[in-house]
Motif scaffolding. Structure first.
Motif, PDB file in Angstrom:
ATOM      1  N   PRO A 168       6.568  47.499 -55.949  1.00 18.63           N
ATOM      2  CA  PRO A 168       7.969  47.060 -56.046  1.00 18.63           C
ATOM      3  C   PRO A 168       8.343  46.511 -57.420  1.00 18.63           C
ATOM      4  CG  PRO A 168       7.021  46.366 -53.959  1.00 18.63           C
ATOM      5  CD  PRO A 168       5.895  46.942 -54.762  1.00 18.63           C
ATOM      6  N   LYS A 169       7.358  46.046 -58.185  1.00 12.51           N
ATOM      7  CA  LYS A 169       7.643  45.507 -59.508  1.00 12.51           C
ATOM      8  C   LYS A 169       8.121  46.590 -60.479  1.00 12.51           C
ATOM      9  CE  LYS A 169       4.307  41.709 -59.137  1.00 12.51           C
ATOM     10  NZ  LYS A 169       3.061  41.111 -59.680  1.00 12.51           N
ATOM     11  N   SER A 170       7.936  47.863 -60.112  1.00  9.36           N
ATOM     12  CA  SER A 170       8.356  48.936 -61.007  1.00  9.36           C
ATOM     13  C   SER A 170       9.823  49.313 -60.842  1.00  9.36           C
ATOM     14  CB  SER A 170       7.490  50.174 -60.779  1.00  9.36           C
ATOM     15  OG  SER A 170       7.686  50.693 -59.476  1.00  9.36           O
ATOM     16  N   VAL A 171      10.526  48.673 -59.909  1.00 11.16           N
ATOM     17  CA  VAL A 171      11.941  48.980 -59.689  1.00 11.16           C
ATOM     18  C   VAL A 171      12.768  48.414 -60.847  1.00 11.16           C
ATOM     19  CG1 VAL A 171      13.942  48.656 -58.189  1.00 11.16           C
ATOM     20  CG2 VAL A 171      11.671  49.020 -57.188  1.00 11.16           C
ATOM     21  N   ALA A 172      13.411  49.305 -61.589  1.00 10.44           N
ATOM     22  CA  ALA A 172      14.194  48.882 -62.749  1.00 10.44           C
ATOM     23  C   ALA A 172      15.555  48.341 -62.346  1.00 10.44           C
ATOM     24  CB  ALA A 172      14.376  50.050 -63.709  1.00 10.44           C
ATOM     25  N   ALA A 173      16.129  48.888 -61.287  1.00  9.73           N
ATOM     26  CA  ALA A 173      17.450  48.451 -60.840  1.00  9.73           C
ATOM     27  C   ALA A 173      17.686  48.957 -59.427  1.00  9.73           C
ATOM     28  CB  ALA A 173      18.550  48.949 -61.774  1.00  9.73           C
ATOM     29  N   VAL A 174      18.585  48.272 -58.731  1.00  8.85           N
ATOM     30  CA  VAL A 174      18.958  48.626 -57.366  1.00  8.85           C
ATOM     31  C   VAL A 174      20.406  49.097 -57.354  1.00  8.85           C
ATOM     32  CG1 VAL A 174      19.299  47.762 -55.018  1.00  8.85           C
ATOM     33  CG2 VAL A 174      17.347  46.959 -56.377  1.00  8.85           C
ATOM     34  N   GLY A 175      20.656  50.167 -56.618  1.00  4.04           N
ATOM     35  CA  GLY A 175      22.014  50.605 -56.334  1.00  4.04           C
ATOM     36  C   GLY A 175      22.272  50.508 -54.848  1.00  4.04           C
ATOM     37  N   ILE A 176      23.489  50.143 -54.470  1.00  5.58           N
ATOM     38  CA  ILE A 176      23.848  49.993 -53.064  1.00  5.58           C
ATOM     39  C   ILE A 176      25.068  50.846 -52.775  1.00  5.58           C
ATOM     40  CG2 ILE A 176      24.659  48.400 -51.267  1.00  5.58           C
ATOM     41  CD1 ILE A 176      23.229  46.148 -52.747  1.00  5.58           C
ATOM     42  N   THR A 177      25.016  51.566 -51.674  1.00  2.78           N
ATOM     43  CA  THR A 177      26.183  52.266 -51.151  1.00  2.78           C
ATOM     44  C   THR A 177      26.240  52.017 -49.662  1.00  2.78           C
ATOM     45  OG1 THR A 177      27.340  54.383 -51.046  1.00  2.78           O
ATOM     46  CG2 THR A 177      24.944  54.457 -50.862  1.00  2.78           C
ATOM     47  N   ASN A 178      27.426  52.100 -49.086  1.00  2.00           N
ATOM     48  CA  ASN A 178      27.594  51.558 -47.744  1.00  2.00           C
ATOM     49  C   ASN A 178      28.765  52.185 -47.000  1.00  2.00           C
ATOM     50  OD1 ASN A 178      28.979  49.800 -49.922  1.00  2.00           O
ATOM     51  ND2 ASN A 178      30.132  49.324 -48.056  1.00  2.00           N
ATOM     52  N   GLN A 179      28.694  52.077 -45.636  1.00  2.00           N
ATOM     53  CA  GLN A 179      29.865  52.356 -44.805  1.00  2.00           C
ATOM     54  C   GLN A 179      30.926  51.347 -45.234  1.00  2.00           C
ATOM     55  OE1 GLN A 179      29.558  51.042 -40.707  1.00  2.00           O
ATOM     56  NE2 GLN A 179      27.489  50.259 -41.030  1.00  2.00           N
ATOM     57  N   ARG A 180      32.120  51.810 -45.508  1.00  2.55           N
ATOM     58  CA  ARG A 180      33.030  50.982 -46.297  1.00  2.55           C
ATOM     59  C   ARG A 180      33.828  49.948 -45.507  1.00  2.55           C
ATOM     60  NH1 ARG A 180      36.117  55.759 -49.180  1.00  2.55           N
ATOM     61  NH2 ARG A 180      36.001  56.457 -47.016  1.00  2.55           N
ATOM     62  N   GLU A 181      34.588  50.351 -44.543  1.00  2.00           N
ATOM     63  CA  GLU A 181      35.563  49.437 -43.923  1.00  2.00           C
ATOM     64  C   GLU A 181      34.953  48.520 -42.870  1.00  2.00           C
ATOM     65  OE1 GLU A 181      37.376  52.989 -45.655  1.00  2.00           O
ATOM     66  OE2 GLU A 181      35.846  52.740 -44.088  1.00  2.00           O
ATOM     67  N   THR A 182      33.693  48.712 -42.555  1.00  3.07           N
ATOM     68  CA  THR A 182      33.003  47.835 -41.618  1.00  3.07           C
ATOM     69  C   THR A 182      32.903  46.439 -42.217  1.00  3.07           C
ATOM     70  OG1 THR A 182      31.768  49.687 -40.719  1.00  3.07           O
ATOM     71  CG2 THR A 182      30.843  47.486 -40.367  1.00  3.07           C
ATOM     72  N   VAL A 183      33.224  45.419 -41.424  1.00  2.10           N
ATOM     73  CA  VAL A 183      33.349  44.072 -41.976  1.00  2.10           C
ATOM     74  C   VAL A 183      32.460  43.077 -41.230  1.00  2.10           C
ATOM     75  CG1 VAL A 183      35.322  43.353 -40.541  1.00  2.10           C
ATOM     76  CG2 VAL A 183      35.056  42.398 -42.839  1.00  2.10           C
ATOM     77  N   VAL A 184      31.925  42.122 -41.986  1.00  3.54           N
ATOM     78  CA  VAL A 184      31.045  41.077 -41.458  1.00  3.54           C
ATOM     79  C   VAL A 184      31.570  39.723 -41.910  1.00  3.54           C
ATOM     80  CG1 VAL A 184      28.664  40.245 -41.283  1.00  3.54           C
ATOM     81  CG2 VAL A 184      29.095  42.661 -41.743  1.00  3.54           C
ATOM     82  N   VAL A 185      31.444  38.732 -41.032  1.00  3.47           N
ATOM     83  CA  VAL A 185      31.756  37.338 -41.380  1.00  3.47           C
ATOM     84  C   VAL A 185      30.517  36.507 -41.081  1.00  3.47           C
ATOM     85  CG1 VAL A 185      33.254  35.353 -40.950  1.00  3.47           C
ATOM     86  CG2 VAL A 185      34.200  37.679 -40.821  1.00  3.47           C
ATOM     87  N   TRP A 186      30.121  35.651 -42.032  1.00  5.64           N
ATOM     88  CA  TRP A 186      28.912  34.860 -41.830  1.00  5.64           C
ATOM     89  C   TRP A 186      29.092  33.438 -42.355  1.00  5.64           C
ATOM     90  CZ3 TRP A 186      29.416  38.793 -45.345  1.00  5.64           C
ATOM     91  CH2 TRP A 186      29.191  38.499 -46.697  1.00  5.64           C
ATOM     92  N   ASP A 187      28.210  32.564 -41.919  1.00  4.77           N
ATOM     93  CA  ASP A 187      28.205  31.158 -42.306  1.00  4.77           C
ATOM     94  C   ASP A 187      27.549  31.036 -43.678  1.00  4.77           C
ATOM     95  OD1 ASP A 187      27.094  28.397 -42.571  1.00  4.77           O
ATOM     96  OD2 ASP A 187      27.960  28.141 -40.577  1.00  4.77           O
ATOM     97  N   ARG A 188      28.246  30.417 -44.628  1.00 10.86           N
ATOM     98  CA  ARG A 188      27.689  30.300 -45.973  1.00 10.86           C
ATOM     99  C   ARG A 188      26.435  29.439 -45.996  1.00 10.86           C
ATOM    100  NH1 ARG A 188      30.825  31.915 -50.338  1.00 10.86           N
ATOM    101  NH2 ARG A 188      33.006  32.423 -49.871  1.00 10.86           N
ATOM    102  N   ALA A 189      26.380  28.420 -45.148  1.00  5.31           N
ATOM    103  CA  ALA A 189      25.246  27.489 -45.172  1.00  5.31           C
ATOM    104  C   ALA A 189      23.978  28.121 -44.619  1.00  5.31           C
ATOM    105  CB  ALA A 189      25.593  26.225 -44.389  1.00  5.31           C
ATOM    106  N   THR A 190      24.114  28.881 -43.550  1.00  2.00           N
ATOM    107  CA  THR A 190      22.942  29.452 -42.885  1.00  2.00           C
ATOM    108  C   THR A 190      22.729  30.920 -43.185  1.00  2.00           C
ATOM    109  OG1 THR A 190      24.148  30.084 -40.883  1.00  2.00           O
ATOM    110  CG2 THR A 190      23.302  27.830 -40.994  1.00  2.00           C
ATOM    111  N   GLY A 191      23.786  31.614 -43.623  1.00  2.00           N
ATOM    112  CA  GLY A 191      23.711  33.046 -43.828  1.00  2.00           C
ATOM    113  C   GLY A 191      23.764  33.855 -42.551  1.00  2.00           C
ATOM    114  N   ARG A 192      23.977  33.189 -41.411  1.00  2.00           N
ATOM    115  CA  ARG A 192      23.978  33.880 -40.130  1.00  2.00           C
ATOM    116  C   ARG A 192      25.372  34.394 -39.785  1.00  2.00           C
ATOM    117  NH1 ARG A 192      18.994  35.106 -38.829  1.00  2.00           N
ATOM    118  NH2 ARG A 192      19.634  35.309 -36.655  1.00  2.00           N
ATOM    119  N   PRO A 193      25.481  35.623 -39.305  1.00  2.00           N
ATOM    120  CA  PRO A 193      26.787  36.155 -38.898  1.00  2.00           C
ATOM    121  C   PRO A 193      27.380  35.357 -37.745  1.00  2.00           C
ATOM    122  CG  PRO A 193      25.180  37.916 -39.156  1.00  2.00           C
ATOM    123  CD  PRO A 193      24.414  36.635 -39.218  1.00  2.00           C
TER     124      PRO A 193
END
Length: 509
Positions: free
Chosen positions: A72-97
């Protein structure tokens, strides 16, 4: 092996994928995929467990790196792509949805959208979108309107919300980054695509507190670095992020005005690049932000078919007509062409250019002679016909906008295609026949993940767009074989079927 590699995380509607690419050639070194469970608590509702999404991402990253034989140390960079309009709400303190993710296919906000149809022009002027349950702002309105305590906590900054890319960035960075890119933001109904900012009037309209929203960046930017993970070391930079369809547009090498692609996944999504011009559609298509490699805005016209590969899944899992999705190609070959079956796969409503969220799937022309092969063929044809309708509408819009210098080139080249259904030769030949123009299948069928890898590579300074254009060169072409008169007759039958579905479910809307 320690030479640098790129990691793409492709989080989709039905599965999560991770792909490890050679940082210089973009050859696939390792890949892994895991399906995620869909939840349907009520008719028209579609949800995901956010933790399932996260665990599937962690697992596929581990597996892809292991298959690639890379530390894993050889990973130069990460790219992310995703299903777009799907939405999540989570607690900032715990990170739990605080609620399941509400998926882009979900139709629970149909009544909200219908009762506010008169507001459509004003919303479209800022967002380029239509007022439809498809988009994230309606889903957040539903969450906060039904739970005043959630709304209050969001306003106080105790909750964070975002599309799936935002949720993954938060988790990957141990909560140090709450960010999204402009392509994902442009799919929320909360973002002004001309100013490239969250819009206070839109936020007030949908009742979404600004305090809960992420920072918006270009698709190539510094989105934070990994921290506290057991599958990646600390400090790996996240350098490229884009919604799945914009990532596929970039991964197909459609960097210039007039170039277009269609990705066939759960749904089918057509994008026509319009450069720095936000072409306003007269055909109920969407004006959306294309992947931005810097602060200069880029746009595209988009049409969405909500059900594409999902129609094949229904035949497989719902009707149990075959064991593997790939078997539908065999069925289509075995079908009787004279059997008059038409399938409008509107299981979760019709998207552009109709926008009838109440619609459901309808099969016309069943006879005692109809077989499983005929249903398989009709499902594939239904997807291809829907895409043909989208492309005709988009090209008319592009040619009709005098401010768009690339409009005259729209429709002059082959349609670039990718995604799971693009592996089906029978389907792509029929798509070419339905369009009356060539279809070009990408050499790498998963252009979505490749696009995320491209963006991450640009962000890490490893390549540029001219070099990427050479990477995507070479494709398999399917030339149209159906005579023009036969094509017109088939399209006429299809459009008659669609008009019947619209009339039945929307009173002729």
């Amino acid at each position: 092996m320690t030479f640098p590699v790129l990691l793409s995380i492709d989080q989709g509607t039905t599965s999560s994928r991770a792909v490890v690419y050679d940082a210089s050639t973009f050859a696939v070194l390792g890949a892994a995929q895991q399906e995620i469970e869909q939840h349907y608590p009520h008719d028209g509702w579609v949800e995901h467990e956010p933790e399932d999404i996260w665990y599937s991402v962690a697992r596929t990253v581990r597996e892809a790196l292991a298959k690639a034989g890379h530390d894993p140390k050889s990973v130069a960079a990460v790219g992310i792509t995703n299903q777009r309009e799907t939405v999540v709400v989570w607690d900032r303190a715990t990170g739990r949805p605080v609620h399941r993710a509400i998926v882009w296919q979900d139709r629970r906000t149909t009544d909200f959208c219908r009762t506010r149809a008169a507001d459509q022009p004003a919303l479209a002027a800022k967002t380029g979108l239509v007022l439809d349950p498809y988009f994230s702002g309606t889903k957040l309105h539903w969450l906060f309107a039904r739970d005043s305590e959630l709304a209050a906590r969001a306003a106080r900054g105790e909750l964070a919300c975002g599309t799936i890319d935002t949720f993954l960035i938060w988790r990957l960075t141990a909560g140090r980054a709450h960010a999204t890119d402009a392509t994902n933001a442009s799919r929320t109904l909360l973002f002004n695509i001309h100013t490239l900012q969250w819009d206070d009037e839109l936020l007030s309209y949908f009742g979404v507190p600004r305090a809960a929203l992420p920072d918006v960046k270009p698709s190539v930017a510094e989105f934070g670095t990994t921290k506290g993970l057991d599958f990646l070391p600390d400090g790996v930079p996240i350098r490229g992020v884009a919604g799945d369809q914009q990532a596929a547009l970039f991964g197909q090498g459609c960097f210039n005005p007039g170039e277009a692609k269609c990705t066939y996944g759960t749904g089918a999504f057509y994008l026509l690049h319009t450069g720095d011009v936000a072409v306003a559609s007269r055909s109920k298509l969407l004006t959306t932000v294309a992947a931005m490699t810097d602060s200069r805005p880029k746009y595209a016209l988009e049409g969405a078919v909500f059900i594409a590969g999902a129609a094949v899944q229904w035949l497989r899992d719902g009707l149990r007509l075959f064991a593997s999705a790939a078997d539908v190609e065999r069925l289509a070959h075995a079908s009787n062409p004279s059997e008059p079956v038409s399938f409008v796969p509107g299981f979760v409503g019709l998207g552009a250019p109709h926008w009838v969220p109440e619609a459901r799937g309808v099969i016309f022309g069943l006879t005692r002679a109809t077989t499983a092969a005929d249903l398989g063929r009709a499902a594939l044809e239904g997807v291809a016909f829907q895409v043909a309708d989208l492309i005709e509408a988009a090209e008319q819009d592009a040619r009709g906008d005098r401010s768009f210098p690339g409009g005259e080139r729209a429709g002059t080249g082959p349609l670039r295609v990718d995604g799971g259904m693009a592996n089906n030769d029978w389907f792509l030949q029929f798509q070419a026949d339905a369009l009356g123009r060539p279809v070009a299948r990408a050499s790498q069928s998963e252009s979505t993940a490749l696009g995320a890898g491209f963006l991450a590579a640009v962000g890490a300074g490893l390549t540029d767009q001219p070099a990427l254009g050479k990477v995507v060169a070479g494709a398999t072409h399917f030339e149209p074989k159906l005579p023009a008169a036969a094509r017109a007759a088939k399209l006429a039958v299809w459009r008659k079927a669609v008009r019947a579905v619209v009339a039945f479910y929307a009173g002729g809307a």
